[in-house]
Design a protein around this motif. Structure first.
Motif, PDB file in Angstrom:
ATOM      1  N   GLU A  39       0.838  -1.192   0.000  1.00 15.50           N
ATOM      2  CA  GLU A  39       0.000   0.000   0.000  1.00 15.50           C
ATOM      3  C   GLU A  39       0.876   1.246   0.000  1.00 15.50           C
ATOM      4  OE1 GLU A  39      -2.837  -0.134   3.161  1.00 15.50           O
ATOM      5  OE2 GLU A  39      -3.611  -2.071   2.527  1.00 15.50           O
ATOM      6  N   GLY A  40       0.585   2.137  -0.917  1.00 13.51           N
ATOM      7  CA  GLY A  40       1.318   3.387  -0.987  1.00 13.51           C
ATOM      8  C   GLY A  40       2.680   3.275  -1.637  1.00 13.51           C
ATOM      9  N   LYS A  41       2.982   2.134  -2.250  1.00 13.28           N
ATOM     10  CA  LYS A  41       4.275   1.958  -2.901  1.00 13.28           C
ATOM     11  C   LYS A  41       4.334   2.773  -4.179  1.00 13.28           C
ATOM     12  CE  LYS A  41       6.347  -1.622  -0.764  1.00 13.28           C
ATOM     13  NZ  LYS A  41       7.543  -2.300  -0.682  1.00 13.28           N
ATOM     14  N   SER A  42       5.521   3.207  -4.495  1.00 13.47           N
ATOM     15  CA  SER A  42       5.749   3.864  -5.770  1.00 13.47           C
ATOM     16  C   SER A  42       6.577   2.913  -6.619  1.00 13.47           C
ATOM     17  CB  SER A  42       6.465   5.195  -5.573  1.00 13.47           C
ATOM     18  OG  SER A  42       7.735   4.982  -5.013  1.00 13.47           O
ATOM     19  N   GLY A  43       6.751   3.269  -7.859  1.00 14.72           N
ATOM     20  CA  GLY A  43       7.538   2.431  -8.733  1.00 14.72           C
ATOM     21  C   GLY A  43       8.062   3.218  -9.907  1.00 14.72           C
ATOM     22  N   ASP A  44       9.170   2.772 -10.449  1.00 14.76           N
ATOM     23  CA  ASP A  44       9.761   3.383 -11.630  1.00 14.76           C
ATOM     24  C   ASP A  44       9.641   2.400 -12.778  1.00 14.76           C
ATOM     25  OD1 ASP A  44      10.468   5.554 -10.135  1.00 14.76           O
ATOM     26  OD2 ASP A  44      12.536   4.927  -9.837  1.00 14.76           O
ATOM     27  N   LEU A  45       9.120   2.890 -13.895  1.00 18.13           N
ATOM     28  CA  LEU A  45       8.942   2.064 -15.079  1.00 18.13           C
ATOM     29  C   LEU A  45       9.832   2.610 -16.185  1.00 18.13           C
ATOM     30  CD1 LEU A  45       7.307  -0.335 -16.142  1.00 18.13           C
ATOM     31  CD2 LEU A  45       5.533   1.283 -16.823  1.00 18.13           C
ATOM     32  N   VAL A  46      10.848   1.837 -16.562  1.00 14.86           N
ATOM     33  CA  VAL A  46      11.748   2.203 -17.654  1.00 14.86           C
ATOM     34  C   VAL A  46      11.170   1.596 -18.922  1.00 14.86           C
ATOM     35  CG1 VAL A  46      14.074   1.952 -18.598  1.00 14.86           C
ATOM     36  CG2 VAL A  46      13.751   2.263 -16.140  1.00 14.86           C
ATOM     37  N   LEU A  47      11.061   2.411 -19.978  1.00 17.55           N
ATOM     38  CA  LEU A  47      10.471   1.945 -21.230  1.00 17.55           C
ATOM     39  C   LEU A  47      11.535   1.894 -22.318  1.00 17.55           C
ATOM     40  CD1 LEU A  47       7.240   4.088 -21.052  1.00 17.55           C
ATOM     41  CD2 LEU A  47       7.408   1.642 -20.656  1.00 17.55           C
ATOM     42  N   ARG A  74      16.106   8.295 -16.162  1.00 20.51           N
ATOM     43  CA  ARG A  74      14.799   8.712 -16.673  1.00 20.51           C
ATOM     44  C   ARG A  74      13.850   7.525 -16.655  1.00 20.51           C
ATOM     45  NH1 ARG A  74      16.346  11.185 -22.323  1.00 20.51           N
ATOM     46  NH2 ARG A  74      16.946   9.012 -22.513  1.00 20.51           N
ATOM     47  N   SER A  75      12.740   7.679 -15.976  1.00 24.48           N
ATOM     48  CA  SER A  75      11.743   6.615 -15.935  1.00 24.48           C
ATOM     49  C   SER A  75      10.382   7.228 -15.651  1.00 24.48           C
ATOM     50  CB  SER A  75      12.100   5.578 -14.862  1.00 24.48           C
ATOM     51  OG  SER A  75      12.137   6.196 -13.594  1.00 24.48           O
ATOM     52  N   LEU A  76       9.356   6.448 -15.905  1.00 28.93           N
ATOM     53  CA  LEU A  76       7.986   6.857 -15.623  1.00 28.93           C
ATOM     54  C   LEU A  76       7.724   6.525 -14.160  1.00 28.93           C
ATOM     55  CD1 LEU A  76       5.358   7.937 -16.867  1.00 28.93           C
ATOM     56  CD2 LEU A  76       4.783   5.595 -17.473  1.00 28.93           C
ATOM     57  N   ARG A  77       7.501   7.532 -13.341  1.00 32.58           N
ATOM     58  CA  ARG A  77       7.305   7.325 -11.907  1.00 32.58           C
ATOM     59  C   ARG A  77       5.820   7.203 -11.579  1.00 32.58           C
ATOM     60  NH1 ARG A  77      12.248   7.791 -10.516  1.00 32.58           N
ATOM     61  NH2 ARG A  77      13.613   9.551 -10.535  1.00 32.58           N
ATOM     62  N   LEU A  78       5.503   6.162 -10.812  1.00 32.08           N
ATOM     63  CA  LEU A  78       4.129   5.930 -10.375  1.00 32.08           C
ATOM     64  C   LEU A  78       4.105   5.990  -8.861  1.00 32.08           C
ATOM     65  CD1 LEU A  78       3.363   2.927 -12.700  1.00 32.08           C
ATOM     66  CD2 LEU A  78       2.670   5.272 -13.026  1.00 32.08           C
ATOM     67  N   HIS A  79       3.171   6.764  -8.318  1.00 28.64           N
ATOM     68  CA  HIS A  79       3.111   6.944  -6.872  1.00 28.64           C
ATOM     69  C   HIS A  79       1.852   6.365  -6.241  1.00 28.64           C
ATOM     70  CE1 HIS A  79       6.697   9.387  -6.951  1.00 28.64           C
ATOM     71  NE2 HIS A  79       6.184  10.060  -7.958  1.00 28.64           N
ATOM     72  N   ASP A  80       0.887   5.998  -7.048  1.00 29.34           N
ATOM     73  CA  ASP A  80      -0.369   5.490  -6.511  1.00 29.34           C
ATOM     74  C   ASP A  80      -0.391   3.969  -6.550  1.00 29.34           C
ATOM     75  OD1 ASP A  80      -1.288   8.113  -6.251  1.00 29.34           O
ATOM     76  OD2 ASP A  80      -2.062   8.133  -8.292  1.00 29.34           O
ATOM     77  N   SER A 103       5.540  -1.688  -7.312  1.00 30.34           N
ATOM     78  CA  SER A 103       5.978  -2.633  -6.283  1.00 30.34           C
ATOM     79  C   SER A 103       7.138  -2.101  -5.469  1.00 30.34           C
ATOM     80  CB  SER A 103       6.401  -3.943  -6.959  1.00 30.34           C
ATOM     81  OG  SER A 103       7.501  -3.701  -7.810  1.00 30.34           O
ATOM     82  N   GLY A 104       7.512  -0.847  -5.708  1.00 22.43           N
ATOM     83  CA  GLY A 104       8.653  -0.292  -5.014  1.00 22.43           C
ATOM     84  C   GLY A 104       9.958  -0.571  -5.738  1.00 22.43           C
TER      85      GLY A 104
END
Length: 124
Positions: A39-47, A74-80, A103-104
């Motif tokens: 819950e509340g984890k953020s994640g970085d998504l590299v494309l 550089r990555s797409l950051r997700l906080h929700d 997933s952090g």
């Protein structure tokens, strides 16, 4: 009537007694711990995309070009928490859609868009 109440009382004692003494399996306990920590984890998504100038949308909102999210820093950051729709698209190609839940961790997504028409232009 008396037998019916005795049976209900016996059943209530058995169920209540078993439920109170029974411990949760370790897998259930671990699953609850993981859910709570997620819950509340953020994640970085590299494309990493072909073509690299394809558009990236997160939950239907344009974020930029795929190349904007392809580097080490550089990555797409997700906080929700929860699942997010990630779409990669470019005119002349089939769009790519997937779902990602932070997933952090830093995750790399490799996308190769397929052209709408086969290369070579058509029938011989």
């Amino acid at each position: 009537m008396r037998v019916g109440w005795a049976a209900v009382l016996t059943l209530a004692v058995l169920v209540g007694g078993c439920a109170a003494k029974q411990e949760q399996p370790a897998t259930v306990v671990r699953a609850r711990e993981l859910m709570a920590s997620a819950e509340g984890k953020s994640g970085d998504l590299v494309l990493r995309c072909e073509p690299s100038d394809a558009d990236v949308l997160l939950d239907g909102v344009e974020q930029g070009k795929c190349s904007d999210f392809s580097g080490v820093s550089r990555s797409l950051r997700l906080h929700d928490a929860g699942f997010h729709q990630v779409e990669v698209k470019k005119r002349g190609f089939y769009p790519y859609t997937t779902y990602y839940s932070p997933s952090g961790a830093r995750v790399t997504l490799n996308v190769k868009l397929r052209p709408l028409a086969p290369e070579g232009g058509g029938a011989p």
